[in-house]
Design an enzyme around this catalytic site. Structure first.
Site, PDB file in Angstrom:
ATOM      1  N   ARG A   1       0.828  -1.211   0.000  1.00 20.71           N
ATOM      2  CA  ARG A   1       0.000   0.000   0.000  1.00 20.71           C
ATOM      3  C   ARG A   1       0.871   1.274   0.000  1.00 20.71           C
ATOM      4  O   ARG A   1       0.361   2.365  -0.194  1.00 20.71           O
ATOM      5  CB  ARG A   1      -0.991   0.011   1.163  1.00 20.71           C
ATOM      6  CG  ARG A   1      -0.371   0.196   2.508  1.00 20.71           C
ATOM      7  CD  ARG A   1      -1.383   0.264   3.641  1.00 20.71           C
ATOM      8  NE  ARG A   1      -0.697   0.134   4.901  1.00 20.71           N
ATOM      9  CZ  ARG A   1      -0.044   1.104   5.513  1.00 20.71           C
ATOM     10  NH1 ARG A   1      -0.013   2.304   4.990  1.00 20.71           N
ATOM     11  NH2 ARG A   1       0.580   0.890   6.656  1.00 20.71           N
TER      12      ARG A   1
ATOM     13  N   ASP B   1       7.192   8.067  15.417  1.00 18.76           N
ATOM     14  CA  ASP B   1       6.527   7.934  14.108  1.00 18.76           C
ATOM     15  C   ASP B   1       5.751   9.203  13.725  1.00 18.76           C
ATOM     16  O   ASP B   1       4.899   9.164  12.850  1.00 18.76           O
ATOM     17  CB  ASP B   1       5.606   6.715  14.024  1.00 18.76           C
ATOM     18  CG  ASP B   1       5.229   6.395  12.581  1.00 18.76           C
ATOM     19  OD1 ASP B   1       6.053   6.648  11.679  1.00 18.76           O
ATOM     20  OD2 ASP B   1       4.098   5.929  12.337  1.00 18.76           O
TER      21      ASP B   1
HETATM   22  C1  0GY Z   1       5.634   4.774   9.073  1.00 20.15           C
HETATM   23  C2  0GY Z   1       4.477   4.076   8.574  1.00 20.15           C
HETATM   24  C3  0GY Z   1       3.860   4.267   7.406  1.00 20.15           C
HETATM   25  C4  0GY Z   1       4.298   5.116   6.337  1.00 20.15           C
HETATM   26  C5  0GY Z   1       5.553   5.282   5.924  1.00 20.15           C
HETATM   27  O1  0GY Z   1       7.207   6.094   4.548  1.00 20.15           O
HETATM   28  C6  0GY Z   1       5.996   6.014   4.731  1.00 20.15           C
HETATM   29  O2  0GY Z   1       5.167   6.489   3.969  1.00 20.15           O
HETATM   30  O3  0GY Z   1       6.540   4.758   6.598  1.00 20.15           O
HETATM   31  C7  0GY Z   1       2.615   3.529   7.199  1.00 20.15           C
HETATM   32  O4  0GY Z   1       1.745   4.003   6.455  1.00 20.15           O
HETATM   33  O5  0GY Z   1       2.468   2.422   7.798  1.00 20.15           O
HETATM   34  O6  0GY Z   1       6.598   4.158   9.480  1.00 20.15           O
HETATM   35  O7  0GY Z   1       5.619   5.989   9.088  1.00 20.15           O
END
Ligand code: 0GY
Length: 319
Positions: free
Chosen positions: A132, A258
């Protein structure tokens, strides 16, 4: 000037006024997992992105860290910026040594670009296996990137779902650098903490040179942010998983916020409460000092001695 791209429908913005944490972070605490988004006007998002977030600038990240008492940060390239690392490196450079970066690079990245990223403060690359978020990269490409970054002394950050680990584990174990796993390998927290899925993940951690981010209770929870009846704290269902990782691998766990919490749909966490989650997963001052200060300092500022443990031994316990 092009109009800013509209946010993904239903996008939840980060919490503008996080509460003051009750738990006092020890000096030298590192947030090893946070992102910057844009700002879009200065750093447009990548055309191949799978989501369009709100802006989350370096100044807003710094303000959050100052509010929470976080000393330093590792800024992880977010997929909405693809392999354009400018927003991330701009934030790392502006930190004056207070931040390190994790980049996304393609196998054809030049040596000059790798050296430039290293000089900016980048210490690793991220391999992302969540469909995703990214189109999957061929393993030959990932192996090629791994070989390119090894001479720099960098490591590889892995983001995958627990269900995919059995198929990926041999590939990961053959990678030539230390590995850092995002969000405890995303366990299904409705399964037993001592069951085959999470135990299998911890066996993988034991087998290779692997560090574990015990991050994202807000992302992994199924019971949600409301405290369970008779309890004061949210995310109770995630606590046993993080606690087991912290207690079995006290020298290889890392903490992070996060922020700005991309792609959450149910709720946006109060970052102050995420800090108050820490004493529940690391239940002694020694474990907390390793998790928050000693381990990330060893990984990201290896030439430094971390501040001594003990100054926070009197921090209030929240459980
Ligand atoms: C996170 C989790 C997500 C997104 C990303 O780089 C990103 O877009 O890591 C997620 O959507 O699970 O680690 O920030």
């Amino acid at each position: 000037m092009t109009a800013p791209a509209p946010k993904t429908p239903g996008w939840l913005d980060w919490c503008p006024e996080p509460s003051e944490p009750v738990f006092v972070l020890p000096p030298g605490t590192v947030d090893t997992h946070c992102h910057v988004f844009g700002p879009q006007a200065a750093f447009p998002f990548a055309p191949e992105r799978k989501y369009t977030p709100c802006d989350a600038s370096k100044d807003q990240l710094l303000a959050l860290h100052d509010h929470l008492g976080v000393s330093r940060a590792v800024i992880v390239q977010a997929t909405c910026h693809g392999a354009d690392n400018r927003a991330m490196t701009d934030a790392v450079l502006a930190s004056g040594g207070r931040a390190r970066g994790i980049a996304t690079v393609r196998p054809d990245v030049t040596d000059a670009e790798l050296r430039r990223l290293d000089a900016a403060g980048v210490r690793g690359v991220r391999f992302n296996f969540l469909k995703r978020l990214v189109d999957s990269a061929p393993r030959e490409d990932l192996t090629a990137v791994a070989e390119r970054i090894t001479p720099l002394g960098w490591h590889i950050v892995l983001y995958f779902e627990a269900a995919d680990l059995p198929e990926l584990a041999d590939f990961f174990a053959a990678l030539p650098t230390p590995l850092v796993v995002d969000h405890m390998g995303r366990p299904d927290v409705t399964r037993p903490v001592t069951g085959p899925e999470f135990s299998g993940f911890l066996r993988f951690v034991e087998r290779a040179d692997v560090w574990v981010k015990v991050t994202c209770p807000e992302r992994l929870t199924v019971t949600g942010p409301a405290a369970r009846k008779g309890e004061r704290h949210p995310y109770a269902d995630v606590v046993p998983f993080a606690r087991r990782a912290v207690e079995e691998f006290p020298d290889r766990v890392l903490w992070g916020t996060d922020w700005p919490h991309p792609n959450l749909t149910g709720h946006m966490p109060d970052d102050g409460l995420l800090v108050d989650h820490i004493p529940r997963i690391a239940v002694t001052p020694e474990l907390r000092h390793k998790l928050l200060v000693a381990n990330p300092t060893r990984l990201y500022w290896p030439d430094e001695r971390p501040p001594e443990s003990g100054s926070r031994a009197t921090s209030p316990r929240l459980d």
